[in-house]
Design a protein around this motif. Structure first.
Motif, PDB file in Angstrom:
ATOM      1  N   MET A   7       0.822  -1.205   0.000  1.00  0.00           N
ATOM      2  CA  MET A   7       0.000   0.000   0.000  1.00  0.00           C
ATOM      3  C   MET A   7       0.860   1.261   0.000  1.00  0.00           C
ATOM      4  SD  MET A   7      -3.314  -0.617   0.027  1.00  0.00           S
ATOM      5  CE  MET A   7      -4.538  -1.844   0.473  1.00  0.00           C
ATOM      6  N   ALA A   8       1.989   1.213   0.680  1.00  0.00           N
ATOM      7  CA  ALA A   8       2.858   2.383   0.795  1.00  0.00           C
ATOM      8  C   ALA A   8       3.428   2.819  -0.550  1.00  0.00           C
ATOM      9  CB  ALA A   8       3.988   2.091   1.771  1.00  0.00           C
ATOM     10  N   LYS A   9       3.369   1.935  -1.546  1.00  0.00           N
ATOM     11  CA  LYS A   9       3.896   2.256  -2.874  1.00  0.00           C
ATOM     12  C   LYS A   9       2.858   2.909  -3.770  1.00  0.00           C
ATOM     13  CE  LYS A   9       7.009  -1.737  -2.619  1.00  0.00           C
ATOM     14  NZ  LYS A   9       7.334  -3.071  -3.212  1.00  0.00           N
ATOM     15  N   LEU A  10       1.601   2.971  -3.302  1.00  0.00           N
ATOM     16  CA  LEU A  10       0.519   3.507  -4.131  1.00  0.00           C
ATOM     17  C   LEU A  10       0.398   5.020  -3.990  1.00  0.00           C
ATOM     18  CD1 LEU A  10      -2.259   0.837  -3.415  1.00  0.00           C
ATOM     19  CD2 LEU A  10      -0.574   0.856  -5.272  1.00  0.00           C
ATOM     20  N   SER A  11      -0.204   5.639  -4.989  1.00  0.00           N
ATOM     21  CA  SER A  11      -0.481   7.077  -4.931  1.00  0.00           C
ATOM     22  C   SER A  11      -1.677   7.335  -4.028  1.00  0.00           C
ATOM     23  CB  SER A  11      -0.785   7.602  -6.339  1.00  0.00           C
ATOM     24  OG  SER A  11      -2.016   7.058  -6.801  1.00  0.00           O
TER      25      SER A  11
END
Length: 265
Positions: free
Chosen positions: A236-240
């Protein structure tokens, strides 16, 4: 063998036996317990509670936790009866008090370190969890964006992260208390791993980020975080922000429905 010695041995045997059944979900509070169970190497059963369907409000669950929240747990007590545990901090304390006699992830009762662990556990339960939980709510689940609510709770979460970051900067071991991982670390780890979901950038806190990934290298953390469901915080931390809001859309509806149901009781 004297009767007194036999009685003592029977008591010790009963004290070491467990029948741990954890009722939980893959939330920051839920994975605290599974991580600790894995760190202690204990056998346990898990029931995945579908909080989107309000399973935690059903009568059978309320017999274990009258507050209707996960996690909750039952175990065989030293006298052979069943004991119920609820509130994640209480469960963590119970597990180390009863099953960590070798102090793998704890310190002897009455030591300075024991009380320092308690400080951080209560700090997390009374501060980091509730404040980041509100940041989650106003950032992801509120039916409309309320700038004051978002700013208030994101900033308080940042303040609390700064407290952790400062403490870890002074730590020679990289753990919050002493020379070993404890429930001080375990209780906060799941929340910090979900920083992006709350709208907080972990890169603002370099010592905390180092701690987060150092603990991820431990087999107990890696296995425990994926029980009862896959832990997706790092993905999730990689999503915009747009992608995260889209992920939250489905959950937003059942969160609002659950709030309305609670208000009627």
């Amino acid at each position: 063998m004297t009767a007194r010695l036999q009685k003592l041995q029977t008591h010790l045997k009963m004290a070491s036996q467990s029948d741990i059944h954890l009722y939980t979900a893959g939330t920051p509070n839920g994975i605290k317990v599974t991580i600790l169970l894995e760190e202690l190497g204990l056998q346990y059963k898990t029931t995945n509670i579908d909080i989107s369907k309000n399973t935690q409000k059903e009568d059978w669950f309320l017999e274990i936790n009258p507050n209707g929240r996960i996690p909750a747990m039952t175990d065989k007590f030293t006298d052979g009866s069943t004991i119920r545990l609820f509130e994640s901090g209480s469960i963590l304390q119970y597990l180390v008090d009863r099953y960590d006699s070798e102090h793998k992830v704890s310190y002897p009762h009455g030591s300075k370190e024991y009380y320092e662990v308690n400080n951080w556990l209560h700090w997390q339960m009374g501060g980091l969890g509730p404040m980041q939980g509100q940041a989650n709510h106003f950032t992801r689940y509120a039916p409309e964006k309320i700038p004051y609510g978002v700013s208030r709770y994101q900033n308080e979460t940042r303040r609390l992260y700064r407290v952790l970051d400062t403490a870890l900067a002074k730590s020679e071991s990289g753990f919050l208390v002493g020379d070993r991982v404890t429930i001080a670390d375990i209780s906060s780890w799941g929340w910090v791993s979900s920083a992006k979901w709350a709208g907080v950038d972990i890169d603002e806190f370099p010592n905390l980020k180092t701690w987060l990934y150092k603990l991820l290298e431990r087999p107990g953390f890696e296995k425990g975080r994926h029980n009862p469901t896959k832990h997706t915080a790092f993905e999730m931390a990689k999503l915009s922000e747009e992608e995260l809001d889209a992920k939250a859309e489905g959950a937003r509806n059942w969160v609002q429905a659950g709030m309305k149901a609670d208000a009627k009781k």
